[in-house]
Design a protein around this motif. Sequence first.
Motif, PDB file in Angstrom:
ATOM      1  N   SER A 633      13.363  85.472  50.365  1.00 16.13           N
ATOM      2  CA  SER A 633      13.314  84.826  49.052  1.00 16.13           C
ATOM      3  C   SER A 633      11.965  84.148  48.914  1.00 16.13           C
ATOM      4  CB  SER A 633      14.453  83.815  48.920  1.00 16.13           C
ATOM      5  OG  SER A 633      14.365  83.115  47.698  1.00 16.13           O
ATOM      6  N   TYR A 634      11.707  83.550  47.728  1.00  9.65           N
ATOM      7  CA  TYR A 634      10.471  82.792  47.554  1.00  9.65           C
ATOM      8  C   TYR A 634      10.587  81.384  48.098  1.00  9.65           C
ATOM      9  CZ  TYR A 634      12.887  80.961  43.369  1.00  9.65           C
ATOM     10  OH  TYR A 634      13.789  80.387  42.505  1.00  9.65           O
ATOM     11  N   SER A 635      11.756  81.060  48.676  1.00  9.16           N
ATOM     12  CA  SER A 635      12.006  79.733  49.219  1.00  9.16           C
ATOM     13  C   SER A 635      12.606  79.865  50.610  1.00  9.16           C
ATOM     14  CB  SER A 635      12.964  78.969  48.303  1.00  9.16           C
ATOM     15  OG  SER A 635      13.370  77.746  48.884  1.00  9.16           O
ATOM     16  N   THR A 636      12.306  78.908  51.474  1.00  6.68           N
ATOM     17  CA  THR A 636      12.840  78.908  52.838  1.00  6.68           C
ATOM     18  C   THR A 636      13.835  77.771  53.010  1.00  6.68           C
ATOM     19  OG1 THR A 636      10.874  79.912  53.808  1.00  6.68           O
ATOM     20  CG2 THR A 636      12.254  78.600  55.279  1.00  6.68           C
ATOM     21  N   GLY A 637      14.994  78.101  53.594  1.00  8.74           N
ATOM     22  CA  GLY A 637      15.991  77.080  53.875  1.00  8.74           C
ATOM     23  C   GLY A 637      16.524  76.425  52.617  1.00  8.74           C
ATOM     24  N   THR A 638      16.520  75.122  52.582  1.00  9.88           N
ATOM     25  CA  THR A 638      17.071  74.364  51.451  1.00  9.88           C
ATOM     26  C   THR A 638      15.984  73.827  50.531  1.00  9.88           C
ATOM     27  OG1 THR A 638      17.047  72.352  52.807  1.00  9.88           O
ATOM     28  CG2 THR A 638      19.071  73.663  52.815  1.00  9.88           C
ATOM     29  N   ASP A 671       6.494  85.000  55.380  1.00  7.75           N
ATOM     30  CA  ASP A 671       5.639  84.500  56.455  1.00  7.75           C
ATOM     31  C   ASP A 671       6.438  83.735  57.495  1.00  7.75           C
ATOM     32  OD1 ASP A 671       6.171  82.403  54.753  1.00  7.75           O
ATOM     33  OD2 ASP A 671       4.111  81.610  54.745  1.00  7.75           O
ATOM     34  N   ALA A 672       7.439  82.987  57.050  1.00  8.39           N
ATOM     35  CA  ALA A 672       8.280  82.260  58.000  1.00  8.39           C
ATOM     36  C   ALA A 672       9.154  83.204  58.808  1.00  8.39           C
ATOM     37  CB  ALA A 672       9.152  81.250  57.261  1.00  8.39           C
ATOM     38  N   PRO A 676       5.410  83.299  64.000  1.00 10.74           N
ATOM     39  CA  PRO A 676       5.976  82.197  64.798  1.00 10.74           C
ATOM     40  C   PRO A 676       5.360  80.837  64.465  1.00 10.74           C
ATOM     41  CG  PRO A 676       5.495  84.096  66.189  1.00 10.74           C
ATOM     42  CD  PRO A 676       4.881  84.386  64.849  1.00 10.74           C
ATOM     43  N   THR A 677       4.087  80.827  64.108  1.00  8.42           N
ATOM     44  CA  THR A 677       3.439  79.548  63.802  1.00  8.42           C
ATOM     45  C   THR A 677       4.019  78.931  62.542  1.00  8.42           C
ATOM     46  OG1 THR A 677       1.396  80.351  64.810  1.00  8.42           O
ATOM     47  CG2 THR A 677       1.223  78.431  63.385  1.00  8.42           C
ATOM     48  N   VAL A 678       4.178  79.737  61.494  1.00  7.37           N
ATOM     49  CA  VAL A 678       4.776  79.246  60.252  1.00  7.37           C
ATOM     50  C   VAL A 678       6.235  78.879  60.483  1.00  7.37           C
ATOM     51  CG1 VAL A 678       5.343  79.830  57.861  1.00  7.37           C
ATOM     52  CG2 VAL A 678       3.191  80.635  58.871  1.00  7.37           C
ATOM     53  N   ALA A 679       6.933  79.696  61.258  1.00  2.42           N
ATOM     54  CA  ALA A 679       8.346  79.426  61.528  1.00  2.42           C
ATOM     55  C   ALA A 679       8.541  78.099  62.250  1.00  2.42           C
ATOM     56  CB  ALA A 679       8.938  80.570  62.352  1.00  2.42           C
ATOM     57  N   ALA A 680       7.637  77.787  63.157  1.00  2.00           N
ATOM     58  CA  ALA A 680       7.748  76.531  63.909  1.00  2.00           C
ATOM     59  C   ALA A 680       7.678  75.320  62.990  1.00  2.00           C
ATOM     60  CB  ALA A 680       6.642  76.458  64.959  1.00  2.00           C
ATOM     61  N   LEU A 683      11.175  76.353  59.977  1.00  2.00           N
ATOM     62  CA  LEU A 683      12.531  76.491  60.549  1.00  2.00           C
ATOM     63  C   LEU A 683      12.419  76.500  62.068  1.00  2.00           C
ATOM     64  CD1 LEU A 683      14.203  79.195  58.241  1.00  2.00           C
ATOM     65  CD2 LEU A 683      14.829  76.789  58.390  1.00  2.00           C
ATOM     66  N   PRO A 684      12.114  75.372  62.679  1.00  2.00           N
ATOM     67  CA  PRO A 684      11.819  75.352  64.120  1.00  2.00           C
ATOM     68  C   PRO A 684      12.994  75.726  65.015  1.00  2.00           C
ATOM     69  CG  PRO A 684      11.978  73.125  63.225  1.00  2.00           C
ATOM     70  CD  PRO A 684      11.977  74.041  62.045  1.00  2.00           C
ATOM     71  N   ASP A 685      14.202  75.559  64.538  1.00  2.00           N
ATOM     72  CA  ASP A 685      15.369  75.815  65.400  1.00  2.00           C
ATOM     73  C   ASP A 685      16.039  77.158  65.125  1.00  2.00           C
ATOM     74  OD1 ASP A 685      15.079  73.274  66.594  1.00  2.00           O
ATOM     75  OD2 ASP A 685      16.154  72.341  64.911  1.00  2.00           O
ATOM     76  N   SER A 686      15.429  77.973  64.294  1.00  2.00           N
ATOM     77  CA  SER A 686      16.047  79.250  63.921  1.00  2.00           C
ATOM     78  C   SER A 686      15.793  80.310  64.992  1.00  2.00           C
ATOM     79  CB  SER A 686      15.500  79.737  62.579  1.00  2.00           C
ATOM     80  OG  SER A 686      15.919  81.063  62.327  1.00  2.00           O
ATOM     81  N   PRO A 687      16.836  81.053  65.392  1.00  2.00           N
ATOM     82  CA  PRO A 687      16.633  82.152  66.352  1.00  2.00           C
ATOM     83  C   PRO A 687      16.020  83.396  65.706  1.00  2.00           C
ATOM     84  CG  PRO A 687      18.926  82.068  65.703  1.00  2.00           C
ATOM     85  CD  PRO A 687      18.260  80.889  65.040  1.00  2.00           C
ATOM     86  N   VAL A 688      15.889  83.383  64.373  1.00  2.00           N
ATOM     87  CA  VAL A 688      15.357  84.531  63.650  1.00  2.00           C
ATOM     88  C   VAL A 688      13.938  84.269  63.156  1.00  2.00           C
ATOM     89  CG1 VAL A 688      15.622  85.982  61.586  1.00  2.00           C
ATOM     90  CG2 VAL A 688      17.619  85.372  62.961  1.00  2.00           C
ATOM     91  N   ALA A 689      13.701  83.098  62.632  1.00  2.00           N
ATOM     92  CA  ALA A 689      12.398  82.787  62.023  1.00  2.00           C
ATOM     93  C   ALA A 689      11.260  83.055  62.999  1.00  2.00           C
ATOM     94  CB  ALA A 689      12.372  81.329  61.577  1.00  2.00           C
ATOM     95  N   GLY A 690      10.235  83.737  62.504  1.00  2.00           N
ATOM     96  CA  GLY A 690       9.090  84.098  63.323  1.00  2.00           C
ATOM     97  C   GLY A 690       9.308  85.316  64.187  1.00  2.00           C
ATOM     98  N   ARG A 691      10.565  85.805  64.289  1.00  2.00           N
ATOM     99  CA  ARG A 691      10.890  86.934  65.168  1.00  2.00           C
ATOM    100  C   ARG A 691      11.748  87.979  64.448  1.00  2.00           C
ATOM    101  NH1 ARG A 691      14.382  85.455  68.977  1.00  2.00           N
ATOM    102  NH2 ARG A 691      13.681  87.019  70.484  1.00  2.00           N
ATOM    103  N   ALA A 692      11.828  87.905  63.130  1.00  2.00           N
ATOM    104  CA  ALA A 692      12.696  88.810  62.371  1.00  2.00           C
ATOM    105  C   ALA A 692      12.256  90.259  62.538  1.00  2.00           C
ATOM    106  CB  ALA A 692      12.696  88.426  60.898  1.00  2.00           C
TER     107      ALA A 692
END
Length: 756
Positions: A633-638, A671-672, A676-680, A683-692
Amino acid sequence: MYITGIGRGDGRQVVELGVMDLLTRQVDRVGLFRPLRHADPGSPTGYRTDHAADLLRGRYRLDLPPSRLYGTTYEEAAELQAESGPDELVSRLVERFHDVARDHEVVLVLGTDFADTNLPAELAFNARLANEFGSSVLPVVGGLGHSPESVRAEVRNAYQAYHDLGCDIIAMIANRVAPGDRAAVARPLNESAPIPVYALPDEPALSAPTVSQVVEAVGGEVLLGDADGLARDVRDIVIGGAMLPRFLEALTEGCLVLTPGDRADLIIGSLAAHAAGSPPIAGILLTLDERPSAHVTALAARLAPGTPVISVPALSYPTATSLSALEGRLTGASPRKAEMALGLFELYVDTAELTRRLSVSRTERVTPMMFEHELLERARSDRRHVVLPEGAEERVLRAAEVLLRRNVCDLTLLGDEEVIRKRIADLGIDLGLDAAGPGTPSANPLSAHSLAANPLSAHSASAHSPSADSPSADSTDALGPDASRPAGLDPARPARARVVDPSTSPLRERFAEVYARIRAHRGMTVELAQDVVADVNYFGTLMVHEGLADGMVSGAVHSTAATIRPGFEIIRTAPGASIVSSVFFMCLADKVLAYADCAVNPDPDAEQLAGIAISSAATAAQFGVEPRVALLSYSTGTSGSGADVDKVRRATELVRERRPDLLVEGPIQYDAAVDPTVAATKLPDSPVAGRATVLVFPDLNTGNNTYKAVQRSAGAVAIGPVLQGLRKPVNDLSRGALVTDIVHTVAITAIQAQSL
């Protein structure tokens, strides 16, 4: 890995190509090294052309300049050895080898060629180099023109010689063995040898020169012909001297007609025969420096466009004599021969066993080439049958030739048989179809022709004769109409092809009844269905529905709607699948991602988006991509709200409810999801973010534009679209699909069918 021989004429380039293909499936950085090369003061570079090295460098995109690829020349080696002794020569070559080895995970070494080398004890020299390099050795023994007893003795002698010199021999290959002698060579040796011994039959088509090689050899001038015509293989030479009726009887498929340039009757007769496909010729070579008149030339160009007509000044007899000794070669300019060579290697060498003995550890990084290799290997391991409705399309025919030569799957081409055969002849390709003309009766109601017994050597008499070493040529039951799935898909025999014309096939009536029954609720009658099922896409889909094919690939010249609508009507969705959607495999420099849905659904709702995500995760896993699903989406998380974001958020919740075992994240920005840098940060605790690995787009507009942007801007290889959610595999091609795209899509279709 050091590939060497014991003498000339062993055809080891087939083995070098096959081993390089095995290595590039396992590791990313494969190097190439040839210790010695031939000088040629008369050439622009100062060296003789190294066709084997050039082919490997180009085909496998090896970034090695000649200054590093080669050790030294034979002439320099002889001089150094005479002045300073063999130790100094070996020391220098070892140093050059390690210059390549330190930048690569594995290096393929091409041994000396035993041709005009002036090296004393050449076998011992190769053995010493292999030992000094720390290489395993794969010796190749030539079997052309030798009896089984003689070949077996040569293999034993070669093994003993290299073994006594301390080499680590991982296997032996007897190459160019008479096809009927293959088992008589390999079986006794494998019963007694401490290592595997493989026997490859001689394939005349590999040694057949192309028309362009003939032009080069005789110094001819091309009067007519295009690139496709010049790439045709010359399988025979027919010298024109008789009158036309008798001459036409002597023509053979793939022959080069050699005739004085003033024989207009033979020129026009040959081209007319080619145009009629009875038989297709390679070209015409005009001798005596005689040129046909402008009227004859114009007629010739219209009769058989693209067919080469070449003029040479020499007489017919000396020209024929010079051509009789001409052999073709594998070069970067002959990719079709390379595919044939790889198919031969893969058919007769246990590649899984040889890979294990190579002891090459597979790297974690997955390159596009490795992913593509894996597709072909998996399809070949449990061969299926795929129907191609666009049988007369050039790209489809070229892809079919690759698929058959690599033994990826059996094929049915749909369309007018005369048109398809003429197109095949004009393109100069070989699908191993039998030589019978249209309308020949057959016991099999699926087609007028049985599958050819050996697409690798359609012109060889042995290819059509059953023997103790090959499957029976009687294949009328190979795709029997009553089979639940095609029988006879024996991996020990070459892949086969046939042509079926839906408008004349006896199955048309049967398919009309089936389609009328399926669509009765829409008012369909058998009479109306007769016309519907004559359409190639409907006919192909019904073949899949009725178990006469395992899958279908179309779309090179048809729209997506025309390709997949019959699948929606006839095959329908699979149990548990809520929606039919698509995935593209995006092969980046160091990984493979799955993009969905970029081809089918314009604006899926949350329920449909969840179904797409679940199906895409399953497809990714099926093809070796560990699914970590990101709903984009154009937004991450909440951080955002609105109808579009809420749709993705709801879809994510549905996926988690239905498949709690899946790793899924959404809504999330691209990008998230992959950085991995953006994901950190986001969404630092996501098992998917940065590794999708599976990226699900919210709508077709976003998905289609993104995959094309990544494909064009990042140089990614896009494989697909792969349709998911149907009961049986039907896949669509882009109308701009390249030959390689078609090959990959057919391989994917065959793999999908393996799980049914």
